[in-house]
Design an enzyme around this catalytic site. Structure first.
Site, mmCIF file in Angstrom:
data_model
loop_
_atom_site.group_PDB
_atom_site.id
_atom_site.type_symbol
_atom_site.label_atom_id
_atom_site.label_comp_id
_atom_site.label_asym_id
_atom_site.label_seq_id
_atom_site.Cartn_x
_atom_site.Cartn_y
_atom_site.Cartn_z
ATOM 1 N N SER A 49 -43.627 42.760 -39.286
ATOM 2 C CA SER A 49 -42.480 42.165 -38.717
ATOM 3 C C SER A 49 -41.540 43.153 -38.099
ATOM 4 C CB SER A 49 -41.772 41.094 -39.497
ATOM 5 O OG SER A 49 -41.272 41.509 -40.680
ATOM 6 N N HIS A 85 -48.420 39.613 -36.134
ATOM 7 C CA HIS A 85 -47.286 39.341 -36.787
ATOM 8 C C HIS A 85 -47.558 37.679 -36.926
ATOM 9 C CE1 HIS A 85 -42.815 38.340 -36.837
ATOM 10 N NE2 HIS A 85 -43.304 38.286 -38.043
ATOM 11 N N GLU A 136 -47.598 36.594 -33.143
ATOM 12 C CA GLU A 136 -47.029 37.347 -32.347
ATOM 13 C C GLU A 136 -48.060 38.634 -32.392
ATOM 14 O OE1 GLU A 136 -42.737 39.123 -31.229
ATOM 15 O OE2 GLU A 136 -43.229 38.969 -33.199
ATOM 16 N N ASN A 154 -38.233 38.924 -33.776
ATOM 17 C CA ASN A 154 -37.153 39.631 -34.449
ATOM 18 C C ASN A 154 -36.016 39.988 -33.968
ATOM 19 O OD1 ASN A 154 -38.037 38.538 -37.288
ATOM 20 N ND2 ASN A 154 -39.359 40.262 -37.498
#
Length: 731
Positions: free
Chosen positions: A441, A462, A474, A512
């Site tokens: 992440s 991800h 992702e 993120n």
């Protein structure tokens, strides 16, 4: 070939078959709706026809309306799109009312030809609204079939009579889960709910429908007879009054008032229940048009239906041969690895699940066992299915078992050294064509790829936690990642029935880098003395599923501390979040680590249930006597996210704004009513967004500085979708 065809048999039963050309599932278009209307006219006018069956030439009935039609009607209607949409909606009502009345005398309700719907499988949206206008609905006993009206999930509501008919058939209370929550049922449950009339063996579907059609049944609908009373009571009936009061409270409680479709649906139901049926259809059409004219509706349809579907079909897949995964190796059997193994096995993929000890590997496999047990308890799985899925997972410590894998997904501890060691051990066993994906992440993919023997075949995948529930994946391209690796990742994500977005490698990737500023802004406001309840409720009132403080508790405060330390080490003097760290590190020192420790920004009971915001927070960070207004708090929380999305596009991390919007909604729940950060900026307009950023920058700091791209678009009066959308690219 045409989407609808009709054949009349020797017994006088006309069977109209829906079979959309070139589609795996039937969808309604303007042309097909007109054709169905013409065939109904022909059948009703033909004296040789005694009755009609409407069915499908596929193993499903229909997936709904082609929502692109609604956009095209709006565009074609020039200066009066509302009139165009209303007229189109009313034309649909007239057609289905013709089905419902079926030639009956308007005064006596005598005569008419019985019309049955025969559903071989799934019937959604207008695929259920057409049957609801028929006189009897037969469904094949197909437990995999889904029957319902899911329109509310994409920002609209059933506008082809489904709202009015379902409420009159079931009553407002019984219809509410189907209309307001988009609940889907299998045929047996749909029958139990009163939505459909009969469930029959699949091989008897048409025969049973024909038998009924020829039985000279009574076909007038209850609401077309004198003395009809709505089940559960109309709004001014004592029982009905309580229903509608409760429904209004429920809708506003669940939507916080930011989803226009739910409010419009409730208005259509309430107002429609006070008038005769045909007038109720007009009211439904009026509110349906109202929703379609709301920019929120257009944005939700675009992001949650059109864009999401395009990404799932590989809109950004590079040219490469089919990369369907046959055998996947999952390294690390912790929560993430166990979830990845589960979704892979559910998709029928052979899985090798590796950990450092056999106990750890077996524990990872037991996650799948527990998941299947829950499915069995809910009658959504069987013991046979459980054994089949578990049989696909080989839990082991032996890296040699990875031989023959065409994809590796590494999900070990977030440490560059540990991941490098695992990469080398894996590639000593796997073949030259095997793609290596790291689940991370935060760690840069290009840096992790240095441990690989083949940079082109190294990629980031991800997953979001929990893997089995989160829809987004992702995919991160390192600087040397090749097209085959991207294609493999996309094909794998499609196999496990997730939605992919593809981004380029940069700190925190896309999701993120947008969600961390949201969390930080909430924590920063705590330091400033903003009332924590105001922060949390402001977020929810603007459509965020969790406030930033609750989200911090859910993801864990110690993880936030770890990310903050790593970011500060990487950024040095440019690190901007000292104020955030002051709060976060203090919470960490108090050993309040979030939900996992039953103590964080919220207080929890012994069973982990939230008991409200922790009162002790105010002793360290007292609440200021003067509080900001609600809009200011909301704008700080929203702009903290959307500005990062714009910067990600500006810097080339995002290559497609569709991925930015879909990824935001599915990845961290960014205000779904808005359609995503780029759609929201288009709704409020670039000039206002830039002006508001300037105000926020002056008051709160450089983190709200207007990105150059947004400033340029504001000066030119541009929209993101007109500049960067697919239509712009095609032009």
């Amino acid at each position: 070939m045409t989407d609808f065809t009709m054949k009349t048999d020797a017994d006088g039963v006309a069977t109209i078959t829906w079979d959309t050309v070139g589609k795996s599932m039937n969808v309604m278009s303007r042309e097909s709706m007109a054709l169905l209307s013409d065939l109904i006219d022909d059948a009703l006018a033909d004296d040789a026809v005694k009755g009609i069956i409407i069915t499908s030439g596929k193993d499903t009935f229909a997936g709904g309306m082609d929502l692109n039609v609604l956009a095209s009607i709006r565009e074609e209607s020039g200066d009066n799109p509302a009139q165009g949409l209303f007229d189109f909606t009313m034309a649909g009502h007239h057609m289905l009312r013709k089905v419902e009345r079926a030639g009956m005398d308007p005064k006596t309700n005598k005569g008419g030809k019985p019309i049955a719907a025969a559903l071989p499988g799934t019937a959604l949206g207008i695929g259920l609204e057409v049957p609801l206008a028929c006189h009897r609905i037969f469904a094949a006993d197909n437990p995999k079939a889904k029957i319902g009206l899911p329109e509310i999930m994409v920002g609209i509501f059933p506008g082809a009579g489904g709202t009015t008919r379902l409420v009159r058939k079931l009553g407002a209370m019984a219809a509410s889960p189907l209309l307001l929550e988009g609940k889907l049922n299998n045929p047996q449950k749909a029958k139990a709910a009163g939505v459909i009339d009969e469930v029959v063996p699949a091989d008897e579907l048409l025969a049973k429908a024909k038998e009924w059609v020829l039985s000279e049944p009574k076909i007038v609908k209850p609401w077309d007879e004198k003395g009809y009373k709505m089940p559960g009571g109309a709004p001014y009936h004592p029982a009905g009054f309580m229903t509608f009061v409760g429904a209004s409270a429920m809708v506003n409680g669940k939507t916080q008032g930011v989803y226009p479709a739910a409010k419009a649906l409730l208005s259509a139901v309430y107002e429609g229940a006070l008038v005769p049926f045909d007038q109720a259809l007009k009211i439904e059409a009026r509110w349906f048009t109202n929703v379609l004219m709301n920019p929120s509706s257009s944005a939700m349809i675009r992001s949650l239906f059109i864009n999401k579907e395009a990404l799932e079909k590989g809109a950004n897949r590079p040219e490469a041969p089919d990369q369907k995964v046959k055998k996947v190796g999952v390294i690390g059997a912790g929560m993430m690895g166990a979830g990845i193994a589960l979704v892979s096995a559910l998709a029928g993929i052979d899985v090798v699940l590796i950990d450092s000890t056999q106990d750890a590997a077996d524990k990872g496999k037991s996650y799948t066992s527990a998941y299947m047990d829950k499915g069995i308890a809910r009658k959504k799985a069987t013991e046979e299915k459980k054994e089949a899925v578990l049989g696909l997972i080989n839990a082991t410590t032996d890296y040699a078992a990875l031989k023959g894998c065409d994809l590796i997904v590494e999900a070990v501890f977030e440490d560059v050294g540990v991941k490098a060691e695992v990469t080398k051990k894996v590639q000593a066993v796997t073949g030259p064509d095997c793609i290596f994906a790291t689940n991370t992440s935060t760690l840069p993919i290009t840096e992790l790829a240095k441990a690989s023997a083949d940079l082109e075949k190294f990629i980031g995948i991800h997953f979001f936690s929990p893997v089995d529930k989160m829809l987004l994946v992702e995919i991160i391209k390192g600087k040397e990642t090749g097209p085959t690796a991207v294609a493999k990742a996309l094909d794998y994500v499609r196999q496990i029935k997730k939605t992919p977005i593809v981004v380029n490698d940069e700190r925190f990737f896309y999701a993120n880098r947008c969600i961390i500023p949201y969390i930080n802004e909430g924590i920063r406001m705590v330091k400033e003395g903003v009332e924590p309840a105001l922060i949390e409720n402001a977020a929810k009132l603007v459509g965020m599923p969790l406030g930033p403080l609750q989200l911090t508790d859910e993801t864990s405060i110690d993880l936030g501390v770890k990310i903050a330390k790593a970011t500060k080490a990487a950024m040095g003097d440019e690190y901007p979040n000292e104020a955030v760290d002051d709060v976060l590190f203090w919470m960490f020192d108090q050993e309040r680590l979030g939900r996992k420790s039953n103590s964080g920004f919220y207080a929890y009971d012994d069973k982990g249930k939230r008991q409200g915001l922790w009162e002790g927070l105010a002793t360290q960070y007292p609440v200021a006597s003067e509080q900001p207004d609600l809009t200011t708090v909301q704008h700080r929380l929203l702009f903290a996210q959307v500005l990062e999305a714009v910067r990600a596009l500006e810097e080339g991390v995002l290559e497609d704004i569709r991925e930015g919007d879909v990824g935001a909604i599915l990845g961290w729940g960014f205000a779904p009513w808005s359609g995503g950060p780029f759609s929201w900026l288009d709704i409020i307009g670039a000039p206002y967004a830039a002006e508001r950023c300037d105000q926020l920058t002056a008051e709160f700091g450089e983190r709200f500085k207007t990105p150059d791209l947004l400033r340029e678009m504001a000066q030119k009066g541009q929209d993101f979708y007109k500049r960067f959308g697919q239509d712009a690219k095609a032009a």
